[in-house]
Structure formats: C-alpha cells, structure tokens
Design a protein around this motif. Structure first.
Motif, PDB file in Angstrom:
ATOM      1  N   PRO A 155       9.871   9.487  -1.852  1.00  0.00           N
ATOM      2  CA  PRO A 155       9.033   8.750  -1.013  1.00  0.00           C
ATOM      3  C   PRO A 155       9.551   8.536   0.106  1.00  0.00           C
ATOM      4  N   GLN A 211      10.155  -2.915  -4.489  1.00  0.00           N
ATOM      5  CA  GLN A 211       8.948  -2.251  -3.840  1.00  0.00           C
ATOM      6  C   GLN A 211       9.417  -0.754  -3.753  1.00  0.00           C
ATOM      7  N   LEU A 264       5.242   7.864  -7.067  1.00  0.00           N
ATOM      8  CA  LEU A 264       5.572   9.214  -6.401  1.00  0.00           C
ATOM      9  C   LEU A 264       6.201  10.079  -7.172  1.00  0.00           C
ATOM     10  N   SER A 317       0.949  -1.114  -0.098  1.00  0.00           N
ATOM     11  CA  SER A 317       0.076   0.103   0.205  1.00  0.00           C
ATOM     12  C   SER A 317       0.852   1.233   0.001  1.00  0.00           C
ATOM     13  N   LEU A 318       0.407   2.360  -0.505  1.00  0.00           N
ATOM     14  CA  LEU A 318       1.038   3.506  -0.615  1.00  0.00           C
ATOM     15  C   LEU A 318       0.389   4.692   0.584  1.00  0.00           C
ATOM     16  N   ASP A 338       2.510   7.027   2.497  1.00  0.00           N
ATOM     17  CA  ASP A 338       3.005   8.234   1.566  1.00  0.00           C
ATOM     18  C   ASP A 338       1.789   8.921   1.427  1.00  0.00           C
ATOM     19  N   THR A 375       7.739   2.078  -6.079  1.00  0.00           N
ATOM     20  CA  THR A 375       7.065   3.242  -5.159  1.00  0.00           C
ATOM     21  C   THR A 375       7.584   4.510  -5.316  1.00  0.00           C
TER      22      THR A 375
END
Length: 311
Positions: free
Chosen positions: A306, A283, A291, A257-258, A261, A287
C-alpha cells in the motif's frame, strides 16, 4: 315514581365485554413493544458493526472466496475472512430479493463487509487456526451482547464502499464542524487543545472541564473527544473520536479513506482507548490487509504494497 339509583357496585361494573377488550388491547401493546424492541436490536446490530440486514449474514460462513469490485479495485477475499458481505444490488432493509441470487464476478460492486484481524501481526481467518485463537477470548454471542471485547488482540474492521461510500474527501467534510461551531449543538462545539497526543491534534467539547475533573460525574454519551491527523497539505488522513470518560472496549472509533491508494472506500475500526497510541500501526496494518486482497490479472489475490501516504 323516580327510578332507584343504581348501586355503587353496579356503577363500577364495566359493560359486558369491556374487560376482554382491555386484555386484547394490552396484549396488542405488548406485542408492539416487543416488535419495536426487536427492531431496536436489529438497528444496534447494524450500527455497532456497520453492516446490512441479518439475512445478508449468509456470506458469513461461505465456503467460497469473495470476489467483487471494492471501490474500483478488483478483489479476491479468501474464504472465511470476509463476513456479512453486501453488494450494491443486494436488497435493503425490509426488501426481498427478486429473482435468483446473482453469480458474483469482479464487476459486482461491494457495498460493505467486515473481517477480523489480529494486532499487531495482521493474521486473519484465512488460516483456520486463527479462528481458534480468536475464540479463546469469548464467543461471538458475547461479543454482540457486550460490545467489542477488551483485553484481546483481535480487531474487527468494517469497510464501506459502493452505494455506502460518502465520496472522496469525506473526512475533510466531517472535520469542518471542529473549526466552525456556529449554529451547531453544544456537543459539536470544540476547543482545540494546545498539545498533540501521539501525533494527533485533539479537540474537546467546550465547557466540560468540571465534569471531567469530577470522577463521579457522568458525561452525555454524545460527548466525544476528536483526534485528527492531517498531512502536510492540511488534508485529514485519520479521524478518531473517543468518549472521554467511558473507558470501555469500544470507546474509540477510528476512520480513514483508501482514496490515496486508488480505492474509493471508507475503513473504520473500534477499540479501547488504550490502543489509541497505536493508531498509526493499526491503520497501516488494516490498510495493508485490504490492499492485499487485490486480484492479480489471472484472478488470484495479489500482495500489493500500500501507499500508506503521510502516516
């Protein structure tokens, strides 16, 4: 006088027209099976890649940047990068769009999309030369027909947000089955293994040791080893499942999951088990790429470092 008995041939002769209707019935059944097979291929396409109907693929080759709201983050995705883009207000399976296609703005909520990224340098198709590099490893048709290709450096992450997002904390909710097997089917009852692997806690389906020890024994496709990374508070940060015997190029699926962030979106990527040892770097790289699509106040893409907490 009794009527003569009909001959055997006469008894076995179908009434006029019956043979024609049998042919029509068989043809209808064949067409139905072909239709179901087509729907199966469509479902495989969606389940393999995690995207919407085929008509939504028109964004695959869009000459424009993709703009929208990705889980609360305004994004500008460079042209040629995002594929099979779907917004919350796009038609669902079997539906047709009512009215003209809307003009997309930063208020248009993104629901899903995919993209290609090269490991480990994070290159994308924002550079046209990178598409040529990707194509060295095979055609898109081969990728679809034979699964995610092994032996190359390219990964294809998928992103779900908007109407497809399962709410923050979804990894913890999914992971409940690992330690609470009561009432669950046998393939969801796990033993926690005593040693971690590459920093991941490993869970294995109960009672499959004999099958694993026999190289000729095949395991049910639903049997998956699960690899979990939790932070210091116990929150699940990474969830990976891998078939313990099917060593093909998409045997493992990694999800995260983000939300830490500030982006309410799920990210997932499939790869071969040989890449599982690189789960942290994969990952972080994906990510950071996502971002990096954050739009600056002037509407341009902004490179944002991030948080990548607890990895």
């Amino acid at each position: 006088m009794n009527s003569p008995e009909p001959s055997v041939a006469a008894q076995n002769t179908p009434p006029p027209g019956r043979g024609r209707w049998v042919v029509v019935l068989l043809a209808a059944m064949l067409l139905t099976l072909l239709g179901l097979f087509w729907l199966y291929l469509e479902a495989v396409n969606a389940s393999l890649w995690g995207f919407g109907p085929r008509e939504l693929a028109i964004a695959q080759y869009t000459p424009k940047d993709v703009v929208g709201d990705l889980g609360g983050m305004k994004v500008v995705i460079p042209r040629g990068v995002a594929e099979l883009v779907e917004y919350d207000d796009d038609p669902t399976w079997g539906e047709k769009r009512k009215g003209p296609r809307p003009v997309r703005t930063f208020d248009s909520r993104l629901a899903s999309f995919g993209f290609y990224v090269r490991y480990p340098d994070g290159a994308t198709f924002a550079d046209p030369e990178m598409r040529k590099d990707y194509e060295k490893y095979g055609t898109r048709e081969r990728a679809f027909n034979h699964g995610i290709r092994g032996g190359d450096l390219w990964l294809r992450p998928g992103v779900s947000s908007g109407k497809f997002y399962s709410r923050d904390g979804f990894l913890d909710r999914i992971s409940v089955k690992l330690d609470a097997p009561i009432g669950r089917p046998w393939w969801q009852k796990f033993d926690k293994l005593p040693h971690k692997e590459h920093g991941l806690t490993v869970y294995r389906v109960k009672g499959i040791e004999a099958e694993l020890a026999d190289p000729q024994k095949k395991l049910d496709f639903m049997v998956k080893d699960v690899y979990i990374h939790r932070d210091k508070t116990g929150k699940v940060k990474t969830y990976i499942d891998c078939h313990p015997k099917e060593w093909h190029s998409s045997a493992c699926k990694q999800s995260w999951s983000l939300e830490d962030d500030g982006v309410h979106a799920e990210v997932y990527v499939a790869y071969g088990p040989e890449k599982r040892k690189n789960w942290r770097e994969i990952q972080k790289m994906i990510t950071q790429t996502l971002l990096g699509f954050r739009a600056a106040p002037n509407g341009d893409a902004s490179s944002t470092e991030p948080a990548l907490k607890n990895l």
